[in-house]
Design a protein around this motif. Structure first.
Motif, PDB file in Angstrom:
ATOM      1  N   THR B  69      34.820  47.211  35.632  1.00  0.00           N
ATOM      2  CA  THR B  69      33.624  46.389  35.888  1.00  0.00           C
ATOM      3  C   THR B  69      32.356  47.240  35.898  1.00  0.00           C
ATOM      4  OG1 THR B  69      34.034  46.501  38.269  1.00  0.00           O
ATOM      5  CG2 THR B  69      34.833  44.548  37.127  1.00  0.00           C
ATOM      6  N   GLY B  73      29.552  46.133  33.434  1.00  0.00           N
ATOM      7  CA  GLY B  73      28.318  45.679  34.065  1.00  0.00           C
ATOM      8  C   GLY B  73      28.499  44.322  34.706  1.00  0.00           C
ATOM      9  N   ASP B  74      28.878  43.334  33.916  1.00  0.00           N
ATOM     10  CA  ASP B  74      29.134  41.987  34.432  1.00  0.00           C
ATOM     11  C   ASP B  74      30.639  41.834  34.673  1.00  0.00           C
ATOM     12  OD1 ASP B  74      29.575  39.319  34.905  1.00  0.00           O
ATOM     13  OD2 ASP B  74      28.342  38.598  33.231  1.00  0.00           O
ATOM     14  N   PRO B  75      31.076  41.752  35.955  1.00  0.00           N
ATOM     15  CA  PRO B  75      32.516  41.638  36.235  1.00  0.00           C
ATOM     16  C   PRO B  75      33.136  40.387  35.614  1.00  0.00           C
ATOM     17  CG  PRO B  75      31.248  42.016  38.249  1.00  0.00           C
ATOM     18  CD  PRO B  75      30.264  41.714  37.179  1.00  0.00           C
ATOM     19  N   GLY B  76      32.302  39.389  35.322  1.00  0.00           N
ATOM     20  CA  GLY B  76      32.803  38.166  34.697  1.00  0.00           C
ATOM     21  C   GLY B  76      33.306  38.387  33.280  1.00  0.00           C
ATOM     22  N   VAL B  78      35.469  40.695  32.586  1.00  0.00           N
ATOM     23  CA  VAL B  78      36.843  41.210  32.678  1.00  0.00           C
ATOM     24  C   VAL B  78      37.793  40.013  32.666  1.00  0.00           C
ATOM     25  CG1 VAL B  78      38.462  42.576  34.043  1.00  0.00           C
ATOM     26  CG2 VAL B  78      36.064  43.268  33.893  1.00  0.00           C
ATOM     27  N   SER B  79      38.391  39.762  31.510  1.00  0.00           N
ATOM     28  CA  SER B  79      39.196  38.557  31.350  1.00  0.00           C
ATOM     29  C   SER B  79      40.646  38.756  31.756  1.00  0.00           C
ATOM     30  CB  SER B  79      39.105  38.047  29.911  1.00  0.00           C
ATOM     31  OG  SER B  79      39.224  39.100  28.999  1.00  0.00           O
ATOM     32  N   SER B  80      41.078  40.009  31.889  1.00  0.00           N
ATOM     33  CA  SER B  80      42.404  40.238  32.472  1.00  0.00           C
ATOM     34  C   SER B  80      42.471  41.631  33.064  1.00  0.00           C
ATOM     35  CB  SER B  80      43.521  40.051  31.443  1.00  0.00           C
ATOM     36  OG  SER B  80      43.571  41.137  30.546  1.00  0.00           O
ATOM     37  N   LEU B  81      43.377  41.760  34.038  1.00  0.00           N
ATOM     38  CA  LEU B  81      43.627  43.060  34.668  1.00  0.00           C
ATOM     39  C   LEU B  81      45.082  43.043  35.124  1.00  0.00           C
ATOM     40  CD1 LEU B  81      42.156  45.706  35.654  1.00  0.00           C
ATOM     41  CD2 LEU B  81      41.903  44.570  37.859  1.00  0.00           C
TER      42      LEU B  81
END
Lengths: 147, 140
Positions: B69, B73-76, B78-81
């Motif tokens: 993240t 910059g924008d944590p949104g 990150v579509s998977s972890l």
């Protein structure tokens, strides 16, 4: 004691929806040591195109814990929690979780296996918002070490 | 803002070093709702065969998420972890705590979906504590 294999394929809706507030997101961000402004500042989050502050990627565990624990701690499942180790976890975010979300979690037992004498449980939790739109798919594997 | 087309396979993300202290474990317990005493009580931790109080695996996973993240910059985005928990992070009862060193590289690029797979390595005492730690960042 082996786990009850009839749990495989069953799904368990959680009780109350989880109301995501800005303060719990901020507390979670502080707890993981992250000062990203999109976790803390509504204006910063909105200028990035979000409705409100955004939750960190692993915040979903907070949302699903209550629904998941209700299944895991069900004595009929037979899981000895003192021997349980979290082996893996993944989150697929269909959209970011933001403050103001009312999230429902449905827990699915996808698999129960025995590996080297240990019970291995695969749990998938589907998180949806108040419009029934998918928000997050969380998959975790728990290993109950043979005592 | 990162330009997807400027990304190169194998290039490294800015590294992250975190000192995990007992105080942070207490804070994380409260924020996450995971009050398992092995994460704050030495007596309980050693009684179940652990070398001492250990960090929540989910906290270590969150630290792996931070390197992704921070970069996005924008944590949104990150579509998977996803991670496998391979070794515990033992947190001593002192002010320094446990040092967790996190590095990451771009492991794959999907030019159709505009996604980057980030492969994360988390080390404590020179040993990896996570396996298959991967995040996906989706670029618009």
């Amino acid at each position: 004691m082996p786990l009850d294999p009839t749990y495989v394929g069953r799904s368990f809706p959680g009780a109350e929806p989880f109301a995501v507030g800005a303060e719990i997101i901020r507390q979670f961000a502080v707890a993981i040591g992250d000062d990203n402004p999109l976790y803390h500042d509504k204006v910063a989050a909105q200028s990035a195109g979000h409705l409100d502050v955004v939750a960190p990627p692993t915040f979903a565990i907070r949302v699903i814990a209550r629904a998941q624990d209700a299944v895991m701690f069900d004595p009929a499942l037979g899981l000895d929690f003192s021997m349980v180790v979290h082996r893996d976890q993944s989150f697929v975010h269909h959209r970011p979780i933001v403050a103001g979300d009312e999230l429902s979690a449905v827990v699915h037992i996808d698999a129960i296996r025995v590996l080297a004498g240990n019970d291995v449980l695969t749990v998938r939790t589907e998180v949806t918002d108040s419009h029934d739109t998918p928000v997050c798919t969380a998959v975790g594997t728990l290993v109950a070490r043979a005592s | 803002m990162i330009d997807f087309h400027s990304l190169e396979l194998g290039s490294a993300l800015p590294p992250l070093t975190v000192q995990v202290t007992r105080a942070q474990l207490v804070r994380y317990a409260g924020a996450s709702g995971d009050f398992n005493p092995i994460h704050w009580n030495e007596r309980v931790a050693t009684s179940v065969g652990l070398p001492g109080v250990i960090a929540h695996g989910m906290l270590t996973m969150a630290l792996a998420g931070r390197i992704v993240t921070n970069w996005a910059g924008d944590p949104g985005m990150v579509s998977s972890l996803g991670v496998t928990f391979t070794r515990p992070v033992v947190v001593p009862d002192d002010d320094e705590g446990a040092t967790v060193e996190i590095t990451a590289v771009i492991g794959a690029l999907d030019t159709e979906a505009h996604t980057a797979r980030v492969d994360v390595t988390a080390k404590f005492n020179d040993q990896t504590v996570l396996g298959k730690a991967r995040g996906t960042v989706t670029f618009r």
